[in-house]
Design a protein around this motif. Structure first.
Motif, PDB file in Angstrom:
ATOM      1  N   ALA A  52     -34.822 -56.643 -28.672  1.00 17.27           N
ATOM      2  CA  ALA A  52     -34.282 -55.300 -28.523  1.00 17.27           C
ATOM      3  C   ALA A  52     -32.768 -55.345 -28.370  1.00 17.27           C
ATOM      4  O   ALA A  52     -32.193 -56.336 -27.898  1.00 17.27           O
ATOM      5  CB  ALA A  52     -34.923 -54.624 -27.312  1.00 17.27           C
ATOM      6  N   SER A  53     -32.112 -54.251 -28.748  1.00 20.00           N
ATOM      7  CA  SER A  53     -30.651 -54.202 -28.750  1.00 20.00           C
ATOM      8  C   SER A  53     -30.045 -54.052 -27.367  1.00 20.00           C
ATOM      9  O   SER A  53     -28.858 -54.323 -27.164  1.00 20.00           O
ATOM     10  CB  SER A  53     -30.177 -53.054 -29.644  1.00 20.00           C
ATOM     11  N   SER A  54     -30.838 -53.610 -26.408  1.00 17.48           N
ATOM     12  CA  SER A  54     -30.339 -53.400 -25.051  1.00 17.48           C
ATOM     13  C   SER A  54     -31.503 -53.427 -24.077  1.00 17.48           C
ATOM     14  O   SER A  54     -32.675 -53.342 -24.482  1.00 17.48           O
ATOM     15  CB  SER A  54     -29.604 -52.065 -24.932  1.00 17.48           C
ATOM     16  N   ASP A  55     -31.180 -53.500 -22.789  1.00 19.56           N
ATOM     17  CA  ASP A  55     -32.233 -53.460 -21.770  1.00 19.56           C
ATOM     18  C   ASP A  55     -32.951 -52.115 -21.796  1.00 19.56           C
ATOM     19  O   ASP A  55     -34.175 -52.050 -21.669  1.00 19.56           O
ATOM     20  CB  ASP A  55     -31.633 -53.715 -20.386  1.00 19.56           C
ATOM     21  N   ALA A  56     -32.200 -51.040 -21.986  1.00 24.30           N
ATOM     22  CA  ALA A  56     -32.820 -49.710 -22.038  1.00 24.30           C
ATOM     23  C   ALA A  56     -33.760 -49.601 -23.230  1.00 24.30           C
ATOM     24  O   ALA A  56     -34.873 -49.057 -23.117  1.00 24.30           O
ATOM     25  CB  ALA A  56     -31.738 -48.636 -22.107  1.00 24.30           C
TER      26      ALA A  56
END
Length: 426
Positions: free
Chosen positions: A126-130
């Motif tokens: 994924a591109s970010s934790d969110a």
């Protein structure tokens, strides 16, 4: 079954917020996160091996077709590695429908953690934790109330950002975020009433017992069914069972053991060292990770320090036996590589013990084919300039996750026990 600290309602609320809708799980559903010993696991009818069998028939290779048909009859895990939350929810839902039709338990691998594989052969995520939290919440929600086993993020704990190199995570912020992501994933998955979650813990030739035990503790393994071992690796099943039992006892030692031990997983003996051994330099008087005959010294330490551990308080585990029938690969005498990469497409390996939830090992919930048999580990170069793999005469190995028919045939042909058809298909 382990006692869970997690409040299911809170986890369900978190999943609902991430998805923007209320989850379908009934609040009064009685949770049962165990894998019954008579579990039958889901067989994908459109697997790589099934497709290869048809290809071989069309090519007139009846022997190859038979072997691939035999392989295709056995259950393997389904990997989810990318996509939007909506996409992964649709994919998981489709798998769950297929499993219901077979009256079988699906094994799902969640593999989308940010900075996956330290950006190496299996890079991505994924591109970010969110973004990851939205993805894993959708994944969990789509499982619903049916029984399922989830192997959570292979290598994510064993290969933390802090392990990727001195410049990857100098402040520790990425590692802290990784642990928070895993704890969140545990919470939303465990909110599903019949999902058995296994945090991945690497393999018996990687982290010392106390090191991986502490990482599991920090990732909330107490709120799961346990941990997974040997995913995509080749270590023998008996050694994985042995190591897994030590890790389980070390978790107990550092969390529920004697008061002086609480918080001290690093004190546990391991596959590398035991204070119970003489350690005097004489042969056999110290622990060697590659010589299981010396592991009795580590057994002695655990006997001395964890004998009081109630069986019900010990964490369970599952083992990937997809490619360990002949054990790990050692480069033959006379060959030398800058980095032998024994984990990466080693030659001459074979499938191992067939998938089962009736292992006969008290803490081993199941032996599973987690790695897809016949998919490449990556374009291995053994530390050379490449691009070819010197083990295979300079041929470039397929990229990680790509189907490799030759490798599939080798693993099937060398299976221990010998490969046959699985007739338990419901």
């Amino acid at each position: 079954m382990k006692v869970h600290r997690l409040k299911p309602a809170l986890a369900l609320a978190a999943a609902a917020l991430a998805l923007g809708s209320a989850p379908a799980v009934a609040a009064t559903q009685t949770a049962d996160h165990t894998l019954p010993s008579d579990s039958r696991f889901y067989v994908e009818p459109n697997s790589d091996a099934a497709k290869q069998a048809l290809t071989d028939v069309k090519a007139g290779d009846l022997r190859g077709a038979l072997t691939m048909a035999q392989l295709a009859s056995w259950p393997e895990a389904t990997w989810f590695t990318s996509g939007t939350p909506d996409q992964v929810a649709q994919q998981v839902s489709a798998l769950m429908r297929g499993a219901r039709a077979q009256r079988a338990v699906p094994v799902l691998v969640a593999y989308d953690i940010p900075l996956r594989d330290c950006g190496q052969y299996s890079s991505g995520g994924a591109s970010s934790d969110a973004a990851y939290r939205q993805w894993i919440a959708a994944f969990a929600h789509a499982i619903g109330q049916a029984r399922a086993a989830v192997v959570l993020e292979p290598d994510a704990l064993a290969n933390l950002p802090q392990d990727c190199g001195p410049t990857t995570d100098p402040t520790g912020a990425l590692t802290a975020a990784r642990m928070a992501d895993l704890r969140y994933a545990v919470s939303v998955l465990e909110a599903q009433p019949r999902t058995a979650v296994y945090l991945d813990a690497g393999n018996s030739q990687w982290h010392a017992v106390g090191d991986i035990a502490q990482r599991l503790i920090d990732a909330d393994v107490a709120d799961t069914q346990g941990f997974s071992l040997n995913v995509s690796n080749y270590q023998p099943t008996d050694q994985s069972d042995h190591y897994g039992t030590w890790v389980s006892k070390c978790i107990w030692f550092a969390t529920q053991g004697p008061s002086w031990a609480i918080g001290h997983a690093s004190w546990c003996a391991s596959q590398y060292y035991s204070p119970a051994a003489p350690n005097d330099g004489l042969p056999g008087d110290s622990v060697s990770s590659t010589d299981p005959s010396t592991w009795h010294w580590t057994d002695d330490w655990f006997t001395q320090n964890t004998a009081a551990a109630p069986t019900a308080q010990l964490t369970h585990f599952v083992v990937d036996t997809s490619r360990n029938g002949l054990g790990a690969w050692t480069p033959p005498a006379g060959t030398s590589y800058p980095d032998s990469q024994t984990w990466c497409n080693p030659p001459g390996r074979g499938m191992g013990a067939r998938p089962t939830a009736n292992t006969g090992v008290p803490l081993a919930d199941a032996y599973l084919y987690i790695k897809t048999i016949g998919q490449s580990d990556g374009s291995c170069t053994r530390g050379t300039a490449g691009p070819g793999d010197p083990v295979y005469g300079g041929t470039v190995d397929p990229a990680a996750g790509v189907w490799w028919p030759t490798q599939a045939m080798t693993l099937a042909g060398n299976a221990v026990p010998a490969l046959r058809f699985n007739f338990d298909l419901g």
